[in-house]
Design an enzyme around this catalytic site. Structure first.
Site, PDB file in Angstrom:
ATOM      1  N   SER A 134       0.859  -1.179   0.000  1.00  0.00           N
ATOM      2  CA  SER A 134       0.000   0.000   0.000  1.00  0.00           C
ATOM      3  C   SER A 134       0.892   1.225   0.000  1.00  0.00           C
ATOM      4  CB  SER A 134      -0.881  -0.006   1.255  1.00  0.00           C
ATOM      5  OG  SER A 134      -1.495   1.247   1.461  1.00  0.00           O
ATOM      6  N   TYR A 147      -1.818  -0.894  10.330  1.00  0.00           N
ATOM      7  CA  TYR A 147      -1.837  -1.185   8.890  1.00  0.00           C
ATOM      8  C   TYR A 147      -0.559  -0.687   8.224  1.00  0.00           C
ATOM      9  CZ  TYR A 147      -3.637  -1.471   4.108  1.00  0.00           C
ATOM     10  OH  TYR A 147      -3.820  -1.769   2.789  1.00  0.00           O
TER      11      TYR A 147
END
Length: 272
Positions: A134, A147
């Site tokens: 990401s 995350y």
């Protein structure tokens, strides 16, 4: 690698994993798709001819059986796409032990287990690994501690494969998407729409708001990330190893310090 390859895709029942499986199958490759939920896997399998193999990639025994099933069915393994992931919101002070452990086990330990189990077969094939990280691996945001940490770790895990096993013919690269219309992102956007009071616009309005600063001015589609993944898996990317490819609509090229020149930026909440 042979012209027709055998690729294992984790998180292959929805989103980027599903799009990757479809793209690989349309090009004539054999694809094994894995995930925790059997129903999405069987739907994709029926529509594409991929081989469904449900598995929890945080379970070492399940991972071993998954790789064994793929190799038993096709006789080899040429590529691995590590895509299964999850998220929990919160800063360091807000995250529970359970949330931290869930994100790290799913997004980092799971990929490690799959890479380790698949490694002997990938080395034999002089194959390729692509991890779906990401832009959070490169940039951080509010309430994103678990995350972002897990995705930064995944990027370096993939680079470790490139450094340690590149001399033996293995390539390992990472794609770093920004907002992409997936099942997981849709859930986050629905929450954002409610929190921000975006009304009837719902998730669509939330995507518009969340991508307002992107040079692309829109979220990505799973197929757009899948195109990058399939290129990295292919011989066309034969000299690409240890790379982090941003597939992000240009967001990581943007200098946040210049945003106020074009936008009036105010916090949504005190301290936000």
């Amino acid at each position: 690698m042979p012209e027709s390859r055998v690729v294992l895709v984790t998180g292959g029942g929805t989103g980027i994993g599903e799009a990757t499986a479809r793209l690989l199958r349309s090009a004539g490759h054999e694809v094994v798709i894995s995930g925790r939920r059997p129903d999405p896997l069987h739907r994709v399998a029926e529509e594409t001819g991929a081989f469904p193999c449900p598995a929890d990639t945080t379970d070492p025994d399940a991972v071993r059986h998954l790789v064994e099933a793929a190799v038993e069915r096709y006789g080899r393994l040429d590529g691995l796409v590590v895509n299964a992931g999850t998220g929990r919101s919160g800063g360091v002070g807000e995250l529970s032990d359970e949330d931290w452990d869930t994100v790290l086990r799913t997004n980092l330990t799971g990929p490690f287990l799959v890479m380790r189990a698949a490694l002997p077969h990938l080395l034999e094939a002089r194959g390729s690994v692509v991890a779906v990280a990401s832009v959070s691996a490169l940039r951080n945001g509010v309430g994103n501690a678990a995350y972002a940490t897990s995705k930064a770790g995944l990027l370096q895990l993939c680079r470790s494969l490139a450094v340690d096993y590149g001399p033996r013919g293995l390539r390992a690269n990472t794609v770093c998407p920004s907002w992409v219309r997936t099942e997981m992102a849709d859930r986050r956007m629905a929450r954002f729409a409610e929190e921000a009071g975006l009304g009837a616009g719902g998730a669509g309005a939330a995507y518009e708001e969340a991508t307002r600063l992107l040079p692309a001015r829109r979220p990505g589609e799973p197929r757009e990330v899948a195109e990058a993944i399939t290129w990295l898996l292919s011989p066309a990317a034969s000299f690409v190893n240890g790379a982090a490819l941003t597939v992000d609509g240009g967001v990581t090229a943007l200098d946040a310090g210049t945003v106020p020149f074009d936008f009036r930026v105010i916090p949504r909440a005190e301290g936000g």
